[in-house]
Design an enzyme around this catalytic site. Structure first.
Site, short mmCIF file in Angstrom:
data_model
loop_
_atom_site.label_atom_id
_atom_site.label_comp_id
_atom_site.label_asym_id
_atom_site.label_seq_id
_atom_site.Cartn_x
_atom_site.Cartn_y
_atom_site.Cartn_z
N THR A 89 0.87 -1.18 0.00
CA THR A 89 0.00 0.00 0.00
C THR A 89 0.90 1.22 0.00
OG1 THR A 89 -0.14 -0.21 2.42
CG2 THR A 89 -2.00 -1.03 1.14
N SER A 117 5.58 -1.19 -0.94
CA SER A 117 5.03 -0.60 -2.16
C SER A 117 6.12 0.09 -2.96
CB SER A 117 3.95 0.43 -1.79
OG SER A 117 3.57 1.18 -2.93
N TYR A 140 5.75 -1.70 -10.10
CA TYR A 140 5.03 -1.27 -11.29
C TYR A 140 6.07 -1.16 -12.40
CZ TYR A 140 1.00 0.21 -8.47
OH TYR A 140 -0.09 0.24 -7.64
N THR A 166 2.68 -5.95 -9.80
CA THR A 166 1.28 -5.55 -9.87
C THR A 166 0.91 -5.40 -11.34
OG1 THR A 166 1.22 -4.50 -7.71
CG2 THR A 166 -0.37 -3.73 -9.32
N LYS A 238 0.48 -10.18 -9.16
CA LYS A 238 -0.66 -9.71 -8.36
C LYS A 238 -1.69 -9.07 -9.28
CE LYS A 238 -1.62 -6.64 -4.41
NZ LYS A 238 -2.31 -5.49 -5.04
N HIS A 262 -6.88 -5.20 -6.62
CA HIS A 262 -6.23 -3.94 -6.26
C HIS A 262 -7.03 -3.19 -5.17
CE1 HIS A 262 -2.89 -1.34 -7.96
NE2 HIS A 262 -3.42 -0.52 -7.06
N GLY A 316 -4.28 -4.97 3.62
CA GLY A 316 -3.84 -3.63 3.25
C GLY A 316 -4.45 -2.53 4.09
N ARG A 317 -5.72 -2.21 3.83
CA ARG A 317 -6.33 -1.06 4.51
C ARG A 317 -6.27 -1.16 6.04
NH1 ARG A 317 -9.64 -1.41 -0.06
NH2 ARG A 317 -9.82 0.55 -1.26
#
Length: 373
Positions: A89, A117, A140, A166, A238, A262, A316-317
């Site tokens: 994240t 991340s 990425y 990702t 992912k 995601h 994550g969150r």
């Protein structure tokens, strides 16, 4: 201390992971809370990621010896304390000044893996130096492939044990809260000196401008061999949600698959991850481990995911909520709550180890309906 103060203290002390969300909302500026909390467009998938777990029931076994519960498992050969890892994240310093360093230390204290991340607000070197723990690095692929290659090489040099590619972000999803808030974000620390990230959007979202200005929308399955050629690290992919893409992932030789949408931040009305986990597991046929990301808020959620074939889940969150509310200690609390809930779920279901959690321990809504016919 007055009764009012006592009452406030009691309200503020969370007893489950969901209650950290409200603490985070109180602690953060609206722009940043919305950035962490929100999903794409109508946020249908965001709601479904959590609600789909409620459509699966647990079938406990009784009169089993559960006097000792072993939560540990392995991920790519690395031992972790429970089948829970920290998902990648971005921009943890928006939640707490210590940023990803606090999150990494909490992961280390709880003996699990953090996926750092690509868009972190601490450099991958800073996180590697802050504690002794197993870490993976999320990637990425940029339009400038040489910069992505440099990030992979830096991760490998600094002891990261896997690359998490990702793969669901050729463009960024439409996150309307960020557009309304005209969110402004700091430059990702890992890109300093490598890539200009000063992109301006007339649509309001700095996050959208940054991602669409840097990410490579042409990156495809045929490019995976290039990524494999620049690193000796295992590559997890992912963003897989279908049988077809799981097969493609096997064909290009990934070391593992993360079933993910995601965090419902990309394509709205894509399926809840738990609802397609078993489809991917069947496609893979045990050739590589499968993990699940999205909507995990309870120990029962972890149990259900493992029963449906996940080696572990990524969270994550809730980690960001814990970080915003209480820093490193908040992240530890979130992880420990999930651990405690999973241990209790296993005990009440008759499972003394993660390996004993099987498909026969859960029944999906479809199966429930069939059983009524």
């Amino acid at each position: 201390m007055t009764d009012v103060h006592v009452s406030r203290k009691m309200v503020a002390e969370p007893v489950n992971v969901n209650e950290f969300r409200e603490l985070a909302r109180r602690a953060l500026p609206k722009m940043y809370y919305d950035f962490y909390n929100g999903g794409a467009e109508d946020q249908y998938t965001l709601k479904e990621n959590e609600e789909a777990f409620a459509k699966i029931v647990i079938l406990p076994r009784i009169l089993r010896d559960v006097s000792g519960i072993n939560l540990s498992t392995t991920v790519l050969g690395y031992n972790i304390s429970m089948p829970v890892m920290i998902a990648p994240t971005s921009m943890h310093k928006l939640a707490n000044p210590a940023g990803e360093i606090a999150t990494a230390r909490a992961a280390s204290a709880c003996k699990t893996i953090m996926v750092l991340s690509n868009s972190s607000t601490c450099t991958l070197e800073e996180v590697a130096a802050c504690c002794n723990a197993v870490r993976f690095f999320q990637l990425y692929v940029y339009k400038r492939r040489d910069i992505s290659a440099k990030l992979v090489q830096r991760a490998e040099i600094n002891g990261y044990k896997a690359i998490v590619l990702t793969a669901d972000s050729p463009r960024i999803g439409r996150r309307e809260a960020d557009i309304k808030n005209k969110i402004v974000v700091p430059q990702p620390k890992n890109l300093e000196g490598l890539l200009s990230t000063k992109f301006v959007s007339d649509r309001g979202s700095g996050v959208e401008a940054l991602a669409n200005g840097t990410n490579d929308p042409s990156f495809c399955w045929e490019d995976i061999p290039w990524l494999k050629s620049i690193t000796n690290l295992p590559i997890l992919i992912k963003g897989v949600l279908t049988h077809e893409d799981a097969i493609k992932a096997l064909e290009v030789g990934v070391a593992g698959i993360i079933v993910s949408n995601h965090g419902a931040r990309q394509l709205d009305y894509s399926p809840a991850t738990i609802s397609v986990l078993e489809e991917v597991v069947h496609a893979v046929g045990g050739k590589v481990p499968v993990f699940l990301d999205g909507g995990v808020r309870r120990g029962t959620d972890i149990f259900k995911a493992v029963a449906l074939g996940a080696q572990a889940v990524l969270v994550g969150r809730p980690v960001l909520y814990g970080l915003a509310a209480k820093g490193e200690y908040g992240v530890r609390q979130v992880l420990e709550m999930l651990m405690d809930e999973l241990e209790l779920t296993m005990a009440l279901s008759g499972c003394s180890s993660v390996k004993e959690i099987t498909r026969s321990h859960v029944r999906t809504k479809h199966e429930q309906l069939l059983s009524m016919l």
